[in-house]
Design an enzyme around this catalytic site. Sequence first.
Site, PDB file in Angstrom:
ATOM      1  N   THR A 123      36.170 101.334 -34.353  1.00  0.00           N
ATOM      2  CA  THR A 123      34.796 101.633 -33.951  1.00  0.00           C
ATOM      3  C   THR A 123      33.759 100.805 -34.715  1.00  0.00           C
ATOM      4  OG1 THR A 123      33.128 103.385 -34.115  1.00  0.00           O
ATOM      5  CG2 THR A 123      34.994 103.605 -35.572  1.00  0.00           C
ATOM      6  N   ASP A 124      32.607 100.601 -34.095  1.00  0.00           N
ATOM      7  CA  ASP A 124      31.501  99.917 -34.779  1.00  0.00           C
ATOM      8  C   ASP A 124      30.961 100.742 -35.943  1.00  0.00           C
ATOM      9  OD1 ASP A 124      30.139 101.935 -33.370  1.00  0.00           O
ATOM     10  OD2 ASP A 124      28.787 100.574 -32.300  1.00  0.00           O
ATOM     11  N   GLU A 125      31.305 102.052 -35.979  1.00  0.00           N
ATOM     12  CA  GLU A 125      30.779 102.916 -37.048  1.00  0.00           C
ATOM     13  C   GLU A 125      31.281 102.514 -38.427  1.00  0.00           C
ATOM     14  OE1 GLU A 125      30.293 107.006 -36.851  1.00  0.00           O
ATOM     15  OE2 GLU A 125      29.825 107.058 -34.722  1.00  0.00           O
ATOM     16  N   TYR A 147      34.058 110.790 -40.640  1.00  0.00           N
ATOM     17  CA  TYR A 147      34.773 110.183 -39.505  1.00  0.00           C
ATOM     18  C   TYR A 147      34.885 108.675 -39.691  1.00  0.00           C
ATOM     19  CZ  TYR A 147      35.167 107.751 -35.023  1.00  0.00           C
ATOM     20  OH  TYR A 147      35.527 106.865 -34.038  1.00  0.00           O
ATOM     21  N   LYS A 151      38.170 106.225 -40.301  1.00  0.00           N
ATOM     22  CA  LYS A 151      38.513 105.096 -39.422  1.00  0.00           C
ATOM     23  C   LYS A 151      38.561 103.788 -40.236  1.00  0.00           C
ATOM     24  CE  LYS A 151      38.989 104.941 -35.489  1.00  0.00           C
ATOM     25  NZ  LYS A 151      40.231 105.122 -34.647  1.00  0.00           N
TER      26      LYS A 151
HETATM   27  P1  NAD Z   1      39.101 111.674 -27.935  1.00  0.00           P
HETATM   28  O1  NAD Z   1      38.690 112.582 -29.034  1.00  0.00           O
HETATM   29  O2  NAD Z   1      38.594 111.902 -26.547  1.00  0.00           O
HETATM   30  O3  NAD Z   1      40.704 111.659 -27.811  1.00  0.00           O
HETATM   31  C1  NAD Z   1      41.539 111.604 -28.929  1.00  0.00           C
HETATM   32  C2  NAD Z   1      42.962 111.859 -28.456  1.00  0.00           C
HETATM   33  O4  NAD Z   1      43.845 111.732 -29.592  1.00  0.00           O
HETATM   34  C3  NAD Z   1      43.186 113.264 -27.871  1.00  0.00           C
HETATM   35  O5  NAD Z   1      43.973 113.188 -26.717  1.00  0.00           O
HETATM   36  C4  NAD Z   1      43.951 113.986 -28.992  1.00  0.00           C
HETATM   37  O6  NAD Z   1      44.798 115.022 -28.512  1.00  0.00           O
HETATM   38  C5  NAD Z   1      44.744 112.838 -29.609  1.00  0.00           C
HETATM   39  N1  NAD Z   1      45.113 113.092 -31.006  1.00  0.00           N
HETATM   40  C6  NAD Z   1      44.311 113.513 -32.013  1.00  0.00           C
HETATM   41  N2  NAD Z   1      45.026 113.639 -33.151  1.00  0.00           N
HETATM   42  C7  NAD Z   1      46.303 113.264 -32.855  1.00  0.00           C
HETATM   43  C8  NAD Z   1      47.494 113.155 -33.621  1.00  0.00           C
HETATM   44  N3  NAD Z   1      47.528 113.469 -34.918  1.00  0.00           N
HETATM   45  N4  NAD Z   1      48.627 112.718 -33.012  1.00  0.00           N
HETATM   46  C9  NAD Z   1      48.592 112.395 -31.673  1.00  0.00           C
HETATM   47  N5  NAD Z   1      47.505 112.500 -30.893  1.00  0.00           N
HETATM   48  C10 NAD Z   1      46.354 112.916 -31.491  1.00  0.00           C
HETATM   49  O7  NAD Z   1      38.761 110.217 -28.449  1.00  0.00           O
HETATM   50  P2  NAD Z   1      38.170 108.958 -27.651  1.00  0.00           P
HETATM   51  O8  NAD Z   1      36.717 109.082 -27.564  1.00  0.00           O
HETATM   52  O9  NAD Z   1      38.991 108.729 -26.444  1.00  0.00           O
HETATM   53  O10 NAD Z   1      38.484 107.807 -28.720  1.00  0.00           O
HETATM   54  C11 NAD Z   1      39.728 107.121 -28.711  1.00  0.00           C
HETATM   55  C12 NAD Z   1      39.750 106.128 -29.862  1.00  0.00           C
HETATM   56  O11 NAD Z   1      38.668 105.217 -29.724  1.00  0.00           O
HETATM   57  C13 NAD Z   1      39.565 106.775 -31.233  1.00  0.00           C
HETATM   58  O12 NAD Z   1      40.404 106.107 -32.140  1.00  0.00           O
HETATM   59  C14 NAD Z   1      38.110 106.531 -31.581  1.00  0.00           C
HETATM   60  O13 NAD Z   1      37.924 106.444 -32.983  1.00  0.00           O
HETATM   61  C15 NAD Z   1      37.881 105.198 -30.906  1.00  0.00           C
HETATM   62  N6  NAD Z   1      36.497 104.937 -30.464  1.00  0.00           N
HETATM   63  C16 NAD Z   1      35.829 105.826 -29.672  1.00  0.00           C
HETATM   64  C17 NAD Z   1      34.544 105.525 -29.220  1.00  0.00           C
HETATM   65  C18 NAD Z   1      33.763 106.465 -28.327  1.00  0.00           C
HETATM   66  O14 NAD Z   1      32.588 106.212 -28.080  1.00  0.00           O
HETATM   67  N7  NAD Z   1      34.373 107.528 -27.800  1.00  0.00           N
HETATM   68  C19 NAD Z   1      33.944 104.319 -29.594  1.00  0.00           C
HETATM   69  C20 NAD Z   1      34.643 103.447 -30.432  1.00  0.00           C
HETATM   70  C21 NAD Z   1      35.926 103.758 -30.844  1.00  0.00           C
HETATM   71  O1  DAU Z   2      29.783 104.060 -32.135  1.00  0.00           O
HETATM   72  C1  DAU Z   2      31.078 104.431 -31.770  1.00  0.00           C
HETATM   73  C2  DAU Z   2      31.238 105.908 -32.009  1.00  0.00           C
HETATM   74  O2  DAU Z   2      30.449 106.555 -31.023  1.00  0.00           O
HETATM   75  C3  DAU Z   2      32.678 106.383 -31.926  1.00  0.00           C
HETATM   76  O3  DAU Z   2      33.425 105.799 -32.959  1.00  0.00           O
HETATM   77  C4  DAU Z   2      32.762 107.902 -32.033  1.00  0.00           C
HETATM   78  O4  DAU Z   2      34.101 108.335 -31.814  1.00  0.00           O
HETATM   79  C5  DAU Z   2      31.860 108.515 -30.981  1.00  0.00           C
HETATM   80  O5  DAU Z   2      31.831 109.911 -31.154  1.00  0.00           O
HETATM   81  C6  DAU Z   2      30.450 107.960 -31.074  1.00  0.00           C
HETATM   82  O6  DAU Z   2      29.784 108.395 -32.288  1.00  0.00           O
HETATM   83  P1  DAU Z   2      28.227 108.804 -32.298  1.00  0.00           P
HETATM   84  O7  DAU Z   2      27.987 109.697 -33.432  1.00  0.00           O
HETATM   85  O8  DAU Z   2      27.366 107.617 -32.136  1.00  0.00           O
HETATM   86  O9  DAU Z   2      28.204 109.622 -30.875  1.00  0.00           O
HETATM   87  P2  DAU Z   2      27.536 111.025 -30.486  1.00  0.00           P
HETATM   88  O10 DAU Z   2      27.656 111.137 -29.009  1.00  0.00           O
HETATM   89  O11 DAU Z   2      28.032 112.135 -31.318  1.00  0.00           O
HETATM   90  O12 DAU Z   2      26.007 110.767 -30.851  1.00  0.00           O
HETATM   91  C7  DAU Z   2      25.276 109.693 -30.270  1.00  0.00           C
HETATM   92  C8  DAU Z   2      23.853 109.757 -30.784  1.00  0.00           C
HETATM   93  O13 DAU Z   2      23.228 110.931 -30.278  1.00  0.00           O
HETATM   94  C9  DAU Z   2      23.756 109.869 -32.296  1.00  0.00           C
HETATM   95  O14 DAU Z   2      22.605 109.155 -32.730  1.00  0.00           O
HETATM   96  C10 DAU Z   2      23.555 111.352 -32.550  1.00  0.00           C
HETATM   97  C11 DAU Z   2      22.777 111.804 -31.333  1.00  0.00           C
HETATM   98  N1  DAU Z   2      23.058 113.200 -30.877  1.00  0.00           N
HETATM   99  C12 DAU Z   2      24.350 113.556 -30.669  1.00  0.00           C
HETATM  100  C13 DAU Z   2      24.656 114.837 -30.240  1.00  0.00           C
HETATM  101  C14 DAU Z   2      26.092 115.270 -30.026  1.00  0.00           C
HETATM  102  C15 DAU Z   2      21.999 114.065 -30.638  1.00  0.00           C
HETATM  103  O15 DAU Z   2      20.819 113.725 -30.807  1.00  0.00           O
HETATM  104  N2  DAU Z   2      22.304 115.336 -30.207  1.00  0.00           N
HETATM  105  C16 DAU Z   2      23.589 115.764 -30.008  1.00  0.00           C
HETATM  106  O16 DAU Z   2      23.788 116.940 -29.646  1.00  0.00           O
END
Ligand code: NAD
Ligand code: DAU
Length: 333
Positions: A123-125, A147, A151
Amino acid sequence: MKLLVTGGAGFIGSHFIRHVLRKYPGHSVINLDKLTYAGNLENLREVEREPRYRFVHGDISDAAVVRDAMRGVDAVLNFAAESHVDRSILGADEFLKTDVLGTFTLLEAARELRIPRYVQISTDEVYGSVEHGAVRENAPLRPSNPYSASKAGGDLLVSAYWATHRLPVLITRSSNNFGPNQYPEKIIPLFITNALEDRRLPLYGDGRNVRDWLYVLDNCAAIDLVLHAGVPGEIYNIGGGTEVENIVLTRQILRLLGKPESLIQPVKDRPGHDRRYALDCHKIHSLGWKPAHELGAALAETVRWYKEHEAWWQPIKSGEFKAYYAKQYADRA
Ligand code: NAD
Ligand code: DAU
């Protein structure tokens, strides 16, 4: 090509599995998933009878299960993670177990079994808040919440296995994904589903934090390219190139739903809230990828999906999510 996808029942992983099975008739997929609160086999209904797909219920921190699932595969893609920042603030144990120890367990098995390709989905985080400009892949890691720290720990282990063991690893670091099937704890699906129920939208702080939005199918296409054409040992940033303040995004969602702005409820800020993320994506662009979906149209499509799939999100919001949300707001309101 035989792939092991971990975390394939989650949001991005399930889109990736469907993308691969659709695009490559010669590929097969084993999906290893623990089915945490975020894992949902409903996301994979359309492929569950496909002979090239197999589900294994298990934890990426369990070495025996991992070795078993990994034997004979051509590539591993690790999507499995605890992925929600707010949950990591409430308690980080599972984040360390899965995002760090789980990654280590996968790397060890991949080394032992001499797996030809390992892709870590990151992730970019991990770069932390970016006040000006955009970060390249060699920027220092400055994670600011449990988190992103977990990562970053996973990423550092992955790079170490390249430097020390020459395990052919690749890392993708993407910006915020959105689209259908995203668990309604993240801002876009939370705000869409709350608005559909005429509930308030809890906007953190001054609402001016910036995220760079990437449609999930564009991320899948980029991961596909890195899997097939990326250079081992390399890291690839994947950004949507669409920076938007949260307040602007929120108004856009309300407009698409025809709901009033009075639903917006400013709440106390997220501790350690990163102000802005911004990626320099020259490297993945030179490999031949750019996003194909424009934010406005993709957001409208996402809103439409949630409107039409109440049966997907209603049980989630009235189940596990309810207890999480109450805990979250006991702390924050
Ligand atoms: P998500 O939370 O929707 O899904 C995570 C999945 O991993 C679930 O199916 C869960 O059951 C499984 N899981 C969790 N712990 C596990 C374990 N110990 N063993 C096996 N399976 C397990 O997540 P997502 O949003 O689909 O993100 C997927 C990946 O992409 C993550 O690694 C996250 O850090 C990364 N990512 C997400 C975003 C985003 O915006 N959602 C952005 C950048 C990177
Ligand atoms: O940038 C990549 C990341 O994006 C991934 O690695 C993470 O898995 C994913 O959860 C996401 O993280 P963020 O913290 O950026 O996403 P979130 O949707 O939780 O929040 C997006 C923005 O919105 C952040 O600035 C916080 C704000 N927010 C979020 C929630 C849930 C609110 O203002 N209100 C809310 O209720």
